[in-house]
Design an enzyme around this catalytic site. Structure first.
Site, PDB file in Angstrom:
ATOM      1  N   GLY A 184       0.824  -1.220   0.000  1.00 21.32           N
ATOM      2  CA  GLY A 184       0.000   0.000   0.000  1.00 21.32           C
ATOM      3  C   GLY A 184       0.852   1.261   0.000  1.00 21.32           C
ATOM      4  O   GLY A 184       1.946   1.284   0.554  1.00 21.32           O
ATOM      5  N   ARG A 219       1.317  -5.740  -5.005  1.00 22.85           N
ATOM      6  CA  ARG A 219       1.328  -6.659  -3.865  1.00 22.85           C
ATOM      7  C   ARG A 219       1.766  -8.082  -4.244  1.00 22.85           C
ATOM      8  O   ARG A 219       1.459  -9.029  -3.526  1.00 22.85           O
ATOM      9  CB  ARG A 219      -0.059  -6.699  -3.218  1.00 22.85           C
ATOM     10  CG  ARG A 219      -0.447  -5.416  -2.502  1.00 22.85           C
ATOM     11  CD  ARG A 219      -1.625  -5.652  -1.575  1.00 22.85           C
ATOM     12  NE  ARG A 219      -2.086  -4.425  -0.951  1.00 22.85           N
ATOM     13  CZ  ARG A 219      -1.589  -3.924   0.171  1.00 22.85           C
ATOM     14  NH1 ARG A 219      -0.610  -4.548   0.793  1.00 22.85           N
ATOM     15  NH2 ARG A 219      -2.071  -2.812   0.679  1.00 22.85           N
ATOM     16  N   ASP A 260       5.261  -7.863   5.584  1.00 22.39           N
ATOM     17  CA  ASP A 260       5.334  -8.989   4.650  1.00 22.39           C
ATOM     18  C   ASP A 260       6.403  -8.759   3.578  1.00 22.39           C
ATOM     19  O   ASP A 260       7.166  -9.670   3.248  1.00 22.39           O
ATOM     20  CB  ASP A 260       3.975  -9.209   3.968  1.00 22.39           C
ATOM     21  CG  ASP A 260       2.960  -9.842   4.918  1.00 22.39           C
ATOM     22  OD1 ASP A 260       3.378 -10.608   5.810  1.00 22.39           O
ATOM     23  OD2 ASP A 260       1.754  -9.569   4.771  1.00 22.39           O
ATOM     24  N   LYS A 282       8.014   0.671   5.682  1.00 20.79           N
ATOM     25  CA  LYS A 282       6.918   1.493   5.169  1.00 20.79           C
ATOM     26  C   LYS A 282       5.586   0.919   5.609  1.00 20.79           C
ATOM     27  O   LYS A 282       5.407  -0.289   5.584  1.00 20.79           O
ATOM     28  CB  LYS A 282       6.989   1.486   3.644  1.00 20.79           C
ATOM     29  CG  LYS A 282       5.803   2.082   2.951  1.00 20.79           C
ATOM     30  CD  LYS A 282       5.105   1.141   1.975  1.00 20.79           C
ATOM     31  CE  LYS A 282       4.411  -0.023   2.600  1.00 20.79           C
ATOM     32  NZ  LYS A 282       3.498  -0.757   1.734  1.00 20.79           N
ATOM     33  N   THR A 283       4.673   1.680   6.038  1.00 19.81           N
ATOM     34  CA  THR A 283       3.244   1.382   6.110  1.00 19.81           C
ATOM     35  C   THR A 283       2.556   2.442   6.959  1.00 19.81           C
ATOM     36  O   THR A 283       3.028   2.780   8.043  1.00 19.81           O
ATOM     37  CB  THR A 283       2.891  -0.026   6.655  1.00 19.81           C
ATOM     38  OG1 THR A 283       1.463  -0.122   6.733  1.00 19.81           O
ATOM     39  CG2 THR A 283       3.453  -0.346   8.024  1.00 19.81           C
ATOM     40  N   ILE A 284       1.453   2.963   6.439  1.00 19.28           N
ATOM     41  CA  ILE A 284       0.692   3.943   7.219  1.00 19.28           C
ATOM     42  C   ILE A 284       0.151   3.277   8.479  1.00 19.28           C
ATOM     43  O   ILE A 284      -0.148   3.944   9.461  1.00 19.28           O
ATOM     44  CB  ILE A 284      -0.473   4.561   6.424  1.00 19.28           C
ATOM     45  CG1 ILE A 284      -1.490   3.493   5.991  1.00 19.28           C
ATOM     46  CG2 ILE A 284       0.006   5.379   5.254  1.00 19.28           C
ATOM     47  CD1 ILE A 284      -2.856   4.060   5.635  1.00 19.28           C
ATOM     48  N   ASP A 285       0.010   1.932   8.449  1.00 13.74           N
ATOM     49  CA  ASP A 285      -0.615   1.218   9.571  1.00 13.74           C
ATOM     50  C   ASP A 285       0.169   1.349  10.879  1.00 13.74           C
ATOM     51  O   ASP A 285      -0.381   1.138  11.952  1.00 13.74           O
ATOM     52  CB  ASP A 285      -0.782  -0.266   9.236  1.00 13.74           C
ATOM     53  CG  ASP A 285      -1.793  -0.509   8.126  1.00 13.74           C
ATOM     54  OD1 ASP A 285      -2.320   0.487   7.585  1.00 13.74           O
ATOM     55  OD2 ASP A 285      -2.054  -1.674   7.811  1.00 13.74           O
ATOM     56  N   LYS A 323     -26.776  17.052  15.571  1.00 19.92           N
ATOM     57  CA  LYS A 323     -27.834  16.091  15.237  1.00 19.92           C
ATOM     58  C   LYS A 323     -27.339  14.754  14.697  1.00 19.92           C
ATOM     59  O   LYS A 323     -28.138  13.887  14.396  1.00 19.92           O
ATOM     60  CB  LYS A 323     -28.838  16.728  14.260  1.00 19.92           C
ATOM     61  CG  LYS A 323     -28.250  17.153  12.936  1.00 19.92           C
ATOM     62  CD  LYS A 323     -29.338  17.679  12.016  1.00 19.92           C
ATOM     63  CE  LYS A 323     -28.740  18.166  10.713  1.00 19.92           C
ATOM     64  NZ  LYS A 323     -29.697  18.679   9.784  1.00 19.92           N
ATOM     65  N   TYR A 324     -26.028  14.601  14.510  1.00 14.09           N
ATOM     66  CA  TYR A 324     -25.539  13.327  13.962  1.00 14.09           C
ATOM     67  C   TYR A 324     -24.512  12.658  14.862  1.00 14.09           C
ATOM     68  O   TYR A 324     -23.697  13.335  15.483  1.00 14.09           O
ATOM     69  CB  TYR A 324     -24.848  13.545  12.599  1.00 14.09           C
ATOM     70  CG  TYR A 324     -25.750  14.018  11.507  1.00 14.09           C
ATOM     71  CD1 TYR A 324     -26.867  13.283  11.110  1.00 14.09           C
ATOM     72  CD2 TYR A 324     -25.469  15.213  10.844  1.00 14.09           C
ATOM     73  CE1 TYR A 324     -27.686  13.728  10.086  1.00 14.09           C
ATOM     74  CE2 TYR A 324     -26.286  15.660   9.813  1.00 14.09           C
ATOM     75  CZ  TYR A 324     -27.395  14.914   9.442  1.00 14.09           C
ATOM     76  OH  TYR A 324     -28.208  15.352   8.428  1.00 14.09           O
ATOM     77  N   MET A 367      -8.362   3.421   8.448  1.00 13.81           N
ATOM     78  CA  MET A 367      -7.505   2.376   7.901  1.00 13.81           C
ATOM     79  C   MET A 367      -6.512   1.864   8.936  1.00 13.81           C
ATOM     80  O   MET A 367      -6.229   2.525   9.930  1.00 13.81           O
ATOM     81  CB  MET A 367      -6.734   2.896   6.695  1.00 13.81           C
ATOM     82  CG  MET A 367      -6.915   1.996   5.507  1.00 13.81           C
ATOM     83  SD  MET A 367      -5.982   2.569   4.103  1.00 13.81           S
ATOM     84  CE  MET A 367      -6.992   1.850   2.830  1.00 13.81           C
ATOM     85  N   GLY A 376      -5.553   9.349   2.952  1.00 10.34           N
ATOM     86  CA  GLY A 376      -4.337   9.736   3.684  1.00 10.34           C
ATOM     87  C   GLY A 376      -3.071   9.089   3.159  1.00 10.34           C
ATOM     88  O   GLY A 376      -1.968   9.457   3.550  1.00 10.34           O
TER      89      GLY A 376
HETATM   90  P1  FBP Z   1       0.608  -1.922   3.627  1.00 12.99           P
HETATM   91  O1  FBP Z   1       0.598  -2.770   4.872  1.00 12.99           O
HETATM   92  O2  FBP Z   1       1.047  -2.639   2.415  1.00 12.99           O
HETATM   93  O3  FBP Z   1       1.372  -0.657   3.856  1.00 12.99           O
HETATM   94  O4  FBP Z   1      -0.882  -1.465   3.315  1.00 12.99           O
HETATM   95  C1  FBP Z   1      -1.708  -1.065   4.346  1.00 12.99           C
HETATM   96  C2  FBP Z   1      -3.057  -0.650   3.882  1.00 12.99           C
HETATM   97  O5  FBP Z   1      -3.094   0.714   3.567  1.00 12.99           O
HETATM   98  C3  FBP Z   1      -4.077  -1.001   4.958  1.00 12.99           C
HETATM   99  O6  FBP Z   1      -4.217   0.031   5.871  1.00 12.99           O
HETATM  100  C4  FBP Z   1      -5.298  -1.339   4.157  1.00 12.99           C
HETATM  101  O7  FBP Z   1      -6.110  -2.267   4.820  1.00 12.99           O
HETATM  102  C5  FBP Z   1      -4.740  -1.943   2.911  1.00 12.99           C
HETATM  103  O8  FBP Z   1      -3.474  -1.370   2.726  1.00 12.99           O
HETATM  104  C6  FBP Z   1      -5.587  -1.688   1.692  1.00 12.99           C
HETATM  105  O9  FBP Z   1      -5.059  -2.389   0.616  1.00 12.99           O
HETATM  106  P2  FBP Z   1      -5.296  -2.046  -0.905  1.00 12.99           P
HETATM  107  O10 FBP Z   1      -4.432  -0.881  -1.215  1.00 12.99           O
HETATM  108  O11 FBP Z   1      -4.794  -3.252  -1.621  1.00 12.99           O
HETATM  109  O12 FBP Z   1      -6.731  -1.751  -1.080  1.00 12.99           O
END
Ligand code: FBP
Length: 539
Positions: free
Chosen positions: A78, A142, A173, A199-202, A239-240, A247, A413
């Site tokens: 991602g 991927r 991974d 790398k990963t936003i997660d 009201k909401y 993510m 993001g």
């Molecule tokens: P990576 O672990 O490869 O950085 O990707 C994370 C992510 O952005 C997750 O937050 C999200 O669930 C997933 O990728 C979404 O995957 P895709 O881009 O294949 O829709």
């Protein structure tokens, strides 16, 4: 191509580098390392890359001239803000060691290496992408690098292009695959080094060595800006109830960080749900009770943050998903796979709204994971809370109004222009990876530490990837993988949430962070995430 005013101004930004990486470096090696668990198995699988020391780079006045080698780079998985800066750091790094070095970018992720699709990254191309978001300079993908024929295809193209080192920019991974590749290339004695970049936003690729993965900082700031805007709207219209899914495929770091930045009424943390063995109906009850308590005070509005991976952490759902993962790995017909579920999981599956049940069986990603970003947990919770509140209304325990709106912030993001933190961190990771290559290292991840300090004082070096590994079940088989960092319930960021959430639930204590600032005072532009500050501060 028409550029925005920010893009033009931002192109001139010179990312900050740690002082150790500003000139020649001296390498300092630490003690032999071991994997975080399953040492015997990992050692057996990685005889050449297991146990290597952590290395640190210090400033030196002995300038090293690198022979004119070529380097290949791959973006994997991602998108995450800052990827282009890793690549510009690599480019500037190799050119500073020898102007005749070349950088090749493999197109569309790991498949570019296998299928021999590449471009040479020249200064003209690099300059177009400095400090920009996205992975579009070479694209990402991927494809999982795991078969010998793929590795051999990599050797072929590297030999053709004179590539002596590959840099794989990816998550847990992809970095696991980088290590498998490094090990194979050492066994084959083919002279190709492999270096990984976190790398990963997660935010779940972190451990005692890696303080944070790049992209987490920018992505959380983008989501927090928008959550803050929604909060202000909620507090204006009154009201909401906004249910915002954020993510983060597995861990709840993004939801937690956004929770700390914005102070919502509810911030669900999947790891807590799992630890407390909470059922879906308990989660729904908790939300409904908060809605009712706020309604008592005349506040028929609120904000709930939901981590994307929640569904996999609810114990009954986790068992169901694990069974489906194994069954669907062997059986492509969904109906046939579902028919083989054990009775408990079959009952859970049958109890779900049809749309959610269907989303659980959608195609897995190449690593065998369910694609949680496609499961509409926010809608599921709104529906269930609505039903629960209707029951409470009938019983006289809820007298307010409830109108739920669902949102999902994820892709918004992932490609934002990197914050100063990510721009500096990524550029440093790239320059640092070149020093690992020049030091003949392979099977290492580029390492930048001390990241809550001023960038000048960041510490540069490398960590052997095997050190982060353990054995886990994937696609129905035990595999060596980098251990994913989940939110620690004893950690300082979660404790901060836990200490304040009762107050934030009932009172309206929203914080409005506003957009990322790229120019201005350092305390506005250079702040790391609250997670990083709390975690490092607590050490
Ligand atoms: P990576 O672990 O490869 O950085 O990707 C994370 C992510 O952005 C997750 O937050 C999200 O669930 C997933 O990728 C979404 O995957 P895709 O881009 O294949 O829709």
């Amino acid at each position: 191509m028409t550029k925005s005013a920010l893009q033009i101004a931002r192109a001139a930004y010179q990312p900050k580098l740690p002082k150790a990486l500003k000139g020649a470096v001296a390498l300092e090696e630490g003690k032999a390392t071991q994997s975080v668990a399953d040492q015997e198995e990992i050692k057996k699988l990685f005889p050449n890359t297991y146990g290597m020391p952590v290395v640190t780079f210090n400033s030196s006045d002995k300038k090293v001239q690198l022979p004119a080698i070529n380097v290949g780079v791959i973006l994997s998985g991602g998108q995450a803000p800052g990827g282009h800066n890793v690549i510009s750091g690599l480019f500037d790094g190799i050119k500073s060691l020898n102007k005749d070095c070349k950088l090749y970018g493999f197109l569309g992720g790991p498949s570019g290496l296998i299928d021999h699709k590449y471009i040479e990254l020249t200064s003209g191309i690099i300059d177009e992408y400095r400090n920009t978001g996205g992975f579009d300079i070479i694209g990402s993908g991927r494809t999982k690098l795991e078969e010998q024929s793929q590795f051999d295809s990599g050797i072929e193209i590297c030999n053709k292009l004179g590539i002596k080192a590959l840099v794989i920019i990816g998550g847990d991974d992809s970095n696991t695959n980088a290590c498998v590749l490094a090990e194979y290339y050492l066994q084959k004695k083919c002279g190709i080094q492999v270096i990984g970049c976190p790398k990963t936003i997660d935010g779940d690729l972190k451990n005692d060595m890696i303080e944070t993965s790049f992209g987490f900082d920018t992505a959380c700031k983008v989501y927090s800006e928008v959550i803050g805007n929604i909060m202000r709207d909620a507090n204006s219209a009154k009201k909401y109830w906004h249910f915002i899914k954020l993510m983060g495929r597995s861990a709840s770091h993004i939801a937690l960080e956004c929770g700390l930045q914005t102070q919502p009424n509810i911030c669900i943390v999947s790891e807590e749900v799992e630890a407390k063995k909470m059922t879906l109906s308990q989660i729904v009850n908790n939300i409904a009770e908060t809605v009712a308590a706020r309604a008592e005070k005349g506040n028929n509005f609120g904000v709930v943050l939901i981590p994307e991976g929640l569904i996999e952490f609810i114990p009954e759902m986790k068992v169901l998903i694990a069974e489906l993962n194994d069954l669907l790995a062997k059986e492509s017909d969904v109906k046939a796979a579902v028919a083989k579920l054990n009775p408990n999981s079959a009952a859970v599956y049958a109890s779900l709204p049809e749309s959610i049940a269907k989303q659980l069986t959608l195609e897995r990603d190449p690593h065998g994971n369910v694609q949680v970003s496609l499961i509409e947990t926010e809608k599921l919770l709104i529906e269930m809370v609505k039903k629960r509140l209707a029951d409470m209304k009938a019983a006289g325990t809820f007298k307010g109004k409830f109108s739920g709106l669902g949102h999902f912030f994820g892709y918004e993001g992932r490609c934002a222009a990197p914050s100063n933190f990510d721009a500096d961190y990524c550029y440093s990771l790239g320059v640092n990876a070149v020093q690992l290559i020049a030091s003949s290292k392979t099977g290492y991840m580029s390492l930048i530490r001390n990241t809550t300090a001023n960038a000048e004082n960041w510490i540069a070096g490398g960590v052997p990837i095997t050190m982060m590994m353990n054995m886990e079940r994937r696609n129905g088989m035990m595999k060596p993988v980098i251990r994913k960092a989940l939110v620690e319930l004893t950690g300082a960021p979660f404790k901060k949430l836990a200490d304040n959430r009762a107050d934030w639930a009932i009172n309206t204590s929203y914080v409005y962070p506003g957009p990322i600032q790229y120019f201005g005072p350092s305390e506005v532009c250079d702040q790391p995430t609250k997670t990083l500050m709390l975690e490092i501060g607590a050490k």
